[in-house]
Design an enzyme around this catalytic site. Structure first.
Site, mmCIF file in Angstrom:
data_model
loop_
_atom_site.group_PDB
_atom_site.id
_atom_site.type_symbol
_atom_site.label_atom_id
_atom_site.label_comp_id
_atom_site.label_asym_id
_atom_site.label_seq_id
_atom_site.Cartn_x
_atom_site.Cartn_y
_atom_site.Cartn_z
ATOM 1 N N LYS A 1 6.731 1.332 -14.357
ATOM 2 C CA LYS A 1 7.890 0.474 -14.184
ATOM 3 C C LYS A 1 7.451 -0.845 -13.562
ATOM 4 C CE LYS A 1 10.929 3.553 -15.566
ATOM 5 N NZ LYS A 1 9.976 4.505 -16.142
ATOM 6 N N ASP A 2 8.203 -1.881 -13.836
ATOM 7 C CA ASP A 2 7.843 -3.214 -13.394
ATOM 8 C C ASP A 2 7.765 -3.309 -11.876
ATOM 9 O OD1 ASP A 2 7.856 -6.096 -12.942
ATOM 10 O OD2 ASP A 2 8.410 -6.221 -15.040
ATOM 11 N N ARG A 3 6.804 -4.036 -11.389
ATOM 12 C CA ARG A 3 6.680 -4.270 -9.948
ATOM 13 C C ARG A 3 7.807 -5.152 -9.434
ATOM 14 N NH1 ARG A 3 1.468 -7.036 -6.856
ATOM 15 N NH2 ARG A 3 2.438 -7.155 -4.791
#
Length: 352
Positions: free
Chosen positions: A79-81
């Site tokens: 998942k995106d930071r």
């Protein structure tokens, strides 16, 4: 082959511009596994909320706390930071007791339960998104029209730009890898570049069908996928019954994930796929040499649960669910042009 191609738009190139990810809370993702923990077993199944944290970094932290190897920690998808995400990890404990999971400034364990199996990459039903677009430059009327079309018709199921690396650099890297067999020995990098090549060919075929306005209607010989499954059948002819099923969303036209083995499409559909793929001989030959099994992917991404509301004339909040392997940025692409589309993008909740 530098940069990314300008793939076709189904609903016309958006005129409205906006910003995304002005803060992590503007991009919220909740992972939906589609199953619950067993309640017993050698693994801990954790649900974690993280903010501004890299998925692999959290995995290493969990391994450290549990006193296990990093490879004993797994997750269903990166998942995106630069987001607030709720996602799942599994930690192999063997005969160990469940550790105490301390709170951290960047992540928090919401639940921890015993589970029999390791969590595999891609083992999720999908993701729920809540996105906030800011600094909108266009009128509400145009956005309302686009949002309604997207909810009713869906969008082309392109692989997101993050699949291709910053500014599309992975395309050139994949080309070099195929030109020099054995050049890349790192298995993770090799897998990434093989995925890049397959995604490029798929997107090119889909873009051509969007240009021809037949991405969401069947062609003779179409390989059709049953909605919500990976079950595919070939439609030798296009009749009223098939068109009705496609129009209702019961089945979807598909495109090839290039590799070896039967590609399932035939007639006009196969001819179109072959003519576009022929423009990428290094990639098709390289994928076949790598012995990747051919597969299919829906050309259409339905977004029936899309809802939205305006916080102000220049701010829009979107909420929707996407199946695993589909990209929120693909939905946004048909709605607005993002001023900071690549800001901090790692793996848009997810490619698996």
């Amino acid at each position: 082959m530098p940069g990314l191609p300008d793939w076709s738009f189904a609903h016309g190139r958006p005129e409205c511009r906006a910003r995304i990810r002005s803060q992590p809370e503007d991009f919220e993702v909740e992972e939906v596994l589609g199953f619950t923990a067993d309640g017993e077993g050698e693994h801990a199944l954790l649900e974690i909320v993280k903010r501004g944290a890299n998925t692999d970094w959290v995995a290493r932290e969990l391994a450290r706390i549990a006193g296990v190897r990093t490879r004993d920690v797994s997750y269903a998808g990166r998942k995106d930071r630069h987001a607030v995400t709720r996602q799942h990890f599994s930690v192999w404990l063997g005969g160990r007791a469940m550790p105490e999971w301390p709170e951290h400034a960047e992540y928090r364990v919401l639940s921890a339960q015993r589970h029999r199996r390791k969590l595999r990459l891609g083992a999720l039903k999908g993701n729920r998104f809540r996105l906030v677009l800011r600094e909108l430059s266009q009128s509400a009327a145009d956005l309302e029209t686009r949002l309604t079309r997207i909810r009713e018709q869906g969008v082309p199921n392109y692989f997101g730009t993050q699949r291709f690396g910053h500014a599309g650099n992975n395309i050139a890297r994949a080309e070099r890898m195929f030109a020099e067999p054995g050049r890349i020995r790192d298995r993770t990098l090799r897998s990434l570049l093989l995925s890049t090549a397959r995604s490029l060919i798929f997107n090119a075929i889909l873009s051509e069908r969007v240009r021809l306005d037949n991405w969401n209607t069947p062609l003779p010989g179409e390989a059709c996928m049953l909605n919500g499954t990976h079950s595919v059948f070939r439609a030798e002819t296009v009749d009223k019954a098939l068109c009705t099923r496609v129009a209702s969303g019961d089945v979807h036209p598909t495109g090839p994930l290039w590799g070896v083995g039967e590609r399932l499409s035939g007639a006009e559909a196969a001819a179109l796929e072959q003519s576009v793929a022929a423009q990428y001989p290094v990639f098709t030959q390289g994928l076949e040499a790598a012995r990747l099994a051919a597969a299919r992917r829906s050309l259409r991404l339905p977004v029936p649960e899309l809802v939205w509301h305006r916080e102000s004339p220049h701010e829009l909040t979107l909420e929707f669910f996407l199946p695993a392997g589909c990209y929120a940025t693909t939905v946004l692409r048909e709605l607005v042009t993002l001023e900071n589309a690549n800001a901090g993008v790692e793996a848009d909740a997810e490619e698996n």
